[in-house]
Scaffold this motif. Sequence first.
Motif, short mmCIF file in Angstrom:
data_model
loop_
_atom_site.label_atom_id
_atom_site.label_comp_id
_atom_site.label_asym_id
_atom_site.label_seq_id
_atom_site.Cartn_x
_atom_site.Cartn_y
_atom_site.Cartn_z
N VAL A 184 0.84 -1.21 0.00
CA VAL A 184 0.00 0.00 0.00
C VAL A 184 0.87 1.25 0.00
O VAL A 184 0.64 2.20 -0.74
CB VAL A 184 -0.92 0.00 1.25
N PHE A 185 1.92 1.24 0.82
CA PHE A 185 2.75 2.43 0.91
C PHE A 185 3.66 2.57 -0.30
O PHE A 185 3.98 3.68 -0.72
CB PHE A 185 3.57 2.44 2.20
N PHE A 186 4.03 1.45 -0.90
CA PHE A 186 4.83 1.50 -2.13
C PHE A 186 4.08 2.29 -3.20
O PHE A 186 4.67 3.07 -3.96
CB PHE A 186 5.12 0.07 -2.61
N GLU A 187 2.77 2.10 -3.23
CA GLU A 187 1.93 2.85 -4.18
C GLU A 187 2.05 4.35 -3.93
O GLU A 187 2.11 5.16 -4.86
CB GLU A 187 0.48 2.38 -4.01
N LEU A 190 5.36 5.58 -5.25
CA LEU A 190 5.31 5.76 -6.70
C LEU A 190 4.53 7.02 -7.08
O LEU A 190 4.89 7.72 -8.03
CB LEU A 190 4.68 4.53 -7.37
N ASN A 191 3.47 7.30 -6.33
CA ASN A 191 2.69 8.51 -6.59
C ASN A 191 3.51 9.78 -6.39
O ASN A 191 3.30 10.79 -7.06
CB ASN A 191 1.46 8.58 -5.67
N GLY A 192 4.44 9.73 -5.42
CA GLY A 192 5.21 10.93 -5.11
C GLY A 192 6.56 11.00 -5.78
O GLY A 192 7.23 12.03 -5.76
N ASN A 221 12.56 0.96 0.35
CA ASN A 221 11.21 0.41 0.19
C ASN A 221 10.82 0.19 -1.27
O ASN A 221 9.69 -0.17 -1.56
CB ASN A 221 10.18 1.35 0.82
N MET A 222 11.77 0.43 -2.19
CA MET A 222 11.39 0.41 -3.61
C MET A 222 11.70 -0.91 -4.31
O MET A 222 11.40 -1.07 -5.49
CB MET A 222 12.06 1.57 -4.34
N ARG A 264 2.47 5.92 -16.70
CA ARG A 264 2.11 6.65 -15.48
C ARG A 264 3.15 7.72 -15.15
O ARG A 264 2.82 8.84 -14.77
CB ARG A 264 1.99 5.63 -14.35
N LEU A 265 4.42 7.36 -15.28
CA LEU A 265 5.50 8.31 -15.00
C LEU A 265 5.48 9.47 -16.00
O LEU A 265 5.70 10.63 -15.64
CB LEU A 265 6.86 7.60 -15.03
#
Length: 312
Positions: A184-187, A190-192, A221-222, A264-265
């Motif tokens: 969940v936090f990995f998402e 990626l968003n930031g 965490n990546m 997305r990027l």
Amino acid sequence: THAASLCSAMARHAGPRLPLIVKNLIPTLSSVFDSQRITTTAFFAELLNSNVVNDLILLETMMDNMTGRQKDTCMLVRMLALRGLGNIASGSPEKVRKHGAKLLASMVNGMDDKDDPHNLVALEAMSSLSKLLDHVEERDIQSMLLHIAIRIRPFFDSEQPDLRQSSIVLFGNLTKFSEGNCEVFFEQILNGLVTLLLHLQDPKPEVVKACKFALRMCGPNMGCEGLCDMFLNHLREDRSLHYGEFMNNVCKHLMQSYPEMLNRLILTNLFYFKSNWVDIRAAAPMFIGFLVLHVDEEHCQQVDLDQLISGE
């Protein structure tokens, strides 16, 4: 500042008299006059910076009074109350563990303040939360982690440099607790990610420093060792950054590890073509260029060339 000087002097020299002073000041927190509520809240906030309130068994009383000010009609009182609650991290860090859930809830409420046109309450909440995170129990923060990460994200691009800095530093601090919510936090990372990488070109040095810190914290965490090593080695505070060369290598690692993320990027970068900051406007097309350069042929089909050429 006057409250800070007065408090530190009283904490050092007037300890035994403080319980009576605090007792007599508490009613002014409900005064009809904003100025009296502001002064008393500022005084209490600074007093919480000192361990003397813990020694004199005043901490719980003062903490409850600060929490009670969160619904105050005066924005400055609400802001100072959050500062006081954050100061417990310096004055009585061991009490943060005991009251962690309550303190965290106060900070989240501050970030969600509906009557905060210049985001001063939110800024105080983010700064105070960063201080508290070193001392809270992981179980207390886990349930709020996602909400906080989503809530602070819009501040990364704020026109106010202190909001950009505080939100990005807080995001970096939150990654310490992401292990239980890894996917969940990995998402959220990626968003930031695009924003953090582009703001390495921010006009304000304190924001650049915050981005370096956040990216160093995000790296482990990546799930990409090469990227993690790059962030740790090239984004040290004392080290100048060759941005173009750095981004070329970052994009190589991104496209090796997450080729499916290409579109997305790119879409996130397109948003920054209209950035108010010229160096960030320049960095976004370069970022896209390096991504396309390093993606394999199979994933190249994701790219919407019309959209890319029009820059929208």
